[in-house]
Design an enzyme around this catalytic site. Structure first.
Site, PDB file in Angstrom:
ATOM      1  N   GLU A  55       1.374  -1.373  -0.421  1.00 46.29           N
ATOM      2  CA  GLU A  55       0.238   0.540   0.135  1.00 46.29           C
ATOM      3  C   GLU A  55       0.715   1.098   0.451  1.00 46.29           C
ATOM      4  O   GLU A  55       1.719   0.862   0.560  1.00 46.29           O
ATOM      5  CB  GLU A  55      -0.844   0.067   1.487  1.00 46.29           C
ATOM      6  CG  GLU A  55      -1.640  -1.356   1.396  1.00 46.29           C
ATOM      7  CD  GLU A  55      -2.554  -1.374   2.059  1.00 46.29           C
ATOM      8  OE1 GLU A  55      -4.019  -1.193   1.674  1.00 46.29           O
ATOM      9  OE2 GLU A  55      -2.399  -0.837   3.106  1.00 46.29           O
ATOM     10  N   CYS A  98      -0.639   5.664   9.730  1.00 47.04           N
ATOM     11  CA  CYS A  98       0.861   5.012  10.936  1.00 47.04           C
ATOM     12  C   CYS A  98       0.269   4.445  11.419  1.00 47.04           C
ATOM     13  O   CYS A  98      -1.122   4.163  12.430  1.00 47.04           O
ATOM     14  CB  CYS A  98       1.728   5.922  11.655  1.00 47.04           C
ATOM     15  SG  CYS A  98       2.426   7.437  11.091  1.00 47.04           S
TER      16      CYS A  98
END
Length: 368
Positions: free
Chosen positions: A111, A360
């Site tokens: 990704e 994150c």
């Protein structure tokens, strides 16, 4: 996510899958000339092709109309294998954040996340498919490592996002190696990618080194090696706690390179590069957000790095199956104030893409 009480092992060097065929971006300037010579093409074609790839952001030689028609198919077959296919793109933040799931030649998934801001566009790229660092609060780390990415696979994430921004009338300005993987565990390919990202066209995309950030969980020898590359990219160290006892659990590489050694290496990088080091710190409720840890963090960073450091606090992003969650707002504010009181700048990072698992620690590359 794997249950944090059952840690998975560190994995530095045992990827389970095969690397892709060689791509134009995998080759040095001399290697490109040699490859074209084998195709019966003169060496000036290497520069011509590079201008298409890095300047015009074209990855298909059939669109490179200044190449002889007979040569385009040869160049495509020899130097431009299809590295990535988009599987799905999802958006958040009113379309300003886009996460793309890519399928690689061997079925491996990765990704990347494109984040648009009023005055810049930042791409968060992956350096590995998965991650072998085994941090228990990170979805990527708990998924394990599939394999390293090739230089071409890293670089082509940048080309694809640059093409997207160009089509919108904008420009990709910032790159952060904060996607899937530990960049310094794929050292040679990451450094090669950084050089291509930052070199001027036709050698690269021409993005300023100062707008490139390379993150690491703290592979101290590799940090020192990076310092000796004479680059001026920003180093971001994922510290997450200032004490070895807790960090041994939160960041398993700490069992090899403890906090003091990591900070010594970070200081070496700051001195060699002249750049301020970024310290990344995921705030986890009742785990690493205590006031005394904020005091310890500020003191250790001020002693090790002086003014050459900034702390980015990241309220923990939710991941499936995790028993942990983010620190409450009042504790975040207190933590910031206590770090600043020790003479170290500190802010809470603006989090993008949380609702699409693009923030994150959330990248898991799942085909759902």
């Amino acid at each position: 996510m794997t249950n944090p009480t059952k840690p998975i092992p560190l994995n530095f060097d045992k990827p389970r899958r095969f690397m892709p065929p060689k791509h134009f971006a995998d080759l040095s300037a001399d290697e490109r000339i040699d490859a074209l010579k084998e195709l019966g093409l003169p060496k000036f074609r290497a520069n011509q092709i590079a201008r298409h790839y890095y300047g015009r952001l074209e990855a298909d030689p059939s669109t490179m109309t200044d190449l002889p028609a007979a040569a385009r198919e040869k160049v495509k077959d020899a130097l431009f294998p299809q590295l990535m296919q988009p599987v799905r793109a999802v958006q958040a933040d009113d379309g300003e954040t886009q996460k793309t799931l890519w399928k690689l030649h061997d079925g491996t998934l990765l990704e990347s996340v494109l984040m648009r801001y009023p005055n810049r566009a930042t791409l968060c790229i992956s350096s590995q498919a998965g991650c072998g660092m085994a941090c228990p609060f990170c979805a990527t780390g708990q998924g394990g490592l599939d394999r390293n990415l090739s230089t071409g696979e890293i670089v082509d994430q940048v080309r694809a996002a640059s093409a997207t921004m160009q089509a919108e009338g904008g420009r990709l300005s910032n790159i952060v190696f904060m996607g899937m993987g530990e960049p310094l565990a794929n050292y040679k390919r990451v450094v090669s990618a950084v050089r291509q990202i930052t070199a001027p066209v036709p050698e690269g995309f021409g993005i300023s080194q100062r707008n490139v950030t390379v993150s690491t969980v703290g592979l101290a020898p590799a940090i020192r090696k990076l310092a000796d590359e004479d680059l001026s990219v920003t180093l971001a160290v994922s510290l997450h706690t200032p004490d070895d006892e807790l960090r041994n659990t939160l960041v398993p590489t700490n069992n090899r390179w403890e906090v003091a050694e990591v900070l010594d290496a970070a200081r070496y990088y700051a001195d060699r590069s002249g750049r301020r080091v970024s310290i990344e710190y995921a705030l986890i409720r009742d785990v690493n957000d205590q006031g005394w840890r904020a005091d310890m963090l500020g003191k250790k960073l001020h002693k090790a790095l002086g003014p050459l450091v900034h702390v980015n606090l990241i309220p923990l992003n939710p991941t499936p199956g995790s028993k942990w969650d983010a620190s409450p707002m009042d504790r975040q504010k207190e933590f910031v104030q206590r770090v600043i009181a020790q003479g170290v700048t500190c802010t809470v990072r603006d989090t993008r893409g949380q609702e699409i698992a693009a923030a994150c620690g959330q990248l898991a590359a799942e085909e759902r």
